[in-house]
Design an enzyme around this catalytic site. Sequence first.
Site, PDB file in Angstrom:
ATOM      1  N   ASP A   1     -11.668   1.965   3.525  1.00 19.61           N
ATOM      2  CA  ASP A   1     -11.525   0.108   3.307  1.00 19.61           C
ATOM      3  C   ASP A   1     -13.189  -0.123   3.448  1.00 19.61           C
ATOM      4  O   ASP A   1     -13.657  -1.394   3.027  1.00 19.61           O
ATOM      5  CB  ASP A   1     -10.760  -0.402   4.460  1.00 19.61           C
TER       6      ASP A   1
ATOM      7  N   LYS B   1       0.759  -1.156  -0.083  1.00 18.17           N
ATOM      8  CA  LYS B   1       0.123  -0.012   0.054  1.00 18.17           C
ATOM      9  C   LYS B   1       0.871   1.243   0.004  1.00 18.17           C
ATOM     10  O   LYS B   1       0.719   2.382  -0.818  1.00 18.17           O
ATOM     11  CB  LYS B   1      -0.992  -0.043   1.036  1.00 18.17           C
TER      12      LYS B   1
ATOM     13  N   GLN C   1      -4.994  -1.710   9.412  1.00 13.31           N
ATOM     14  CA  GLN C   1      -4.779  -3.008   8.901  1.00 13.31           C
ATOM     15  C   GLN C   1      -5.294  -4.225   9.650  1.00 13.31           C
ATOM     16  O   GLN C   1      -5.151  -4.243  10.960  1.00 13.31           O
ATOM     17  CB  GLN C   1      -3.205  -3.216   8.797  1.00 13.31           C
TER      18      GLN C   1
END
Length: 279
Positions: free
Chosen positions: A118, A51, A95
């Site tokens: 996300d 990322k 994450q």
Amino acid sequence: MEIIDGKALAKNIRENLKKDIENLKENGIYPKLAVILVGNDKASQVYVRSKNKACAELGIDYEEILLDEKTTMDKLLKIIDELNERKDISGILLQSPIPEGLDINEAFRRISPSKDVDGFNPISIGKLCLNQDTFVSCTPYGIMKMFEAYNIDVKGKHAVIIGRSNIVGKPMSLILLNRDATITICHSKTKNLEEITKQADILIAAIGKKHFVTADMVKQGAVVIDVGINRTEAGIFGDVDFENVKNKTSYITPVPGGVGPMTVAMLMNNVVKAAKQAI
Ligand code: NDP
């Protein structure tokens, strides 16, 4: 049979985003992604690196917040609150997984829906459920982009999804439903799995078990999408036994080079979207 080239498609998306970002910067808008990583999960470290790399390539500013395994929930929520407040941060990504004892759902809930790149906040999922504009979680979103790029019409098709996780299976089913597919979701308690998968016009495997989907589970001419990433000493493998399944399919994604690169590209897309919406 055609192999869906997720890598090439993702490159194309990133190139278009790059132009978009240059325009935004000319207008004084600097998209920025904040990534929170808690603990020492090795796979997570790999994902975070990819990322970071994608942001660097596109000119998206990037900030990493590394927290040790002993981080408390209070501290994590405080950090999320600070990032929510900061004007320079367009998108926030926590994450997963996070260490046991921390409540990931509470953490996702705390991320401002306007920065939820996300798409894991319940408001984002709720909007997806209601077919309203929102941040869509990156893996299912990337799969829809693959369908669009390869002119795979999902309308009226029977899509069978193996896996019901909050990050892949469930949002995948909602997007497909919103696009008029007929959905069946399977999981570890599903009976007669093979009978169901054999009815699929579109079969999506998001299980996390190497080569779980075998040729006898697939209908001739089906579209097969492999989300699985199974790391072994021999390399990375998908959930689909690609070599034996491919000749039965009309389209299939490889692992690596299929869904994975699309996931990262759609994350970049969502960061740019967040930056634009913040104007
Ligand atoms: P989870 O472990 O959260 O979910 C796995 C799902 O598979 C569960 O719903 C589980 O059922 C189901 N399952 C497990 N065993 C069986 C079985 N024998 N029969 C039927 N269903 C079964 O995984 P994720 O959704 O997070 O990820 C799935 C895979 O996708 C992983 O390999 C992951 O690494 C990969 N991944 C790849 C991404 C990419 O960008 N390519 C992004 C995200 C994930 P139950 O709910 O009953 O336990």
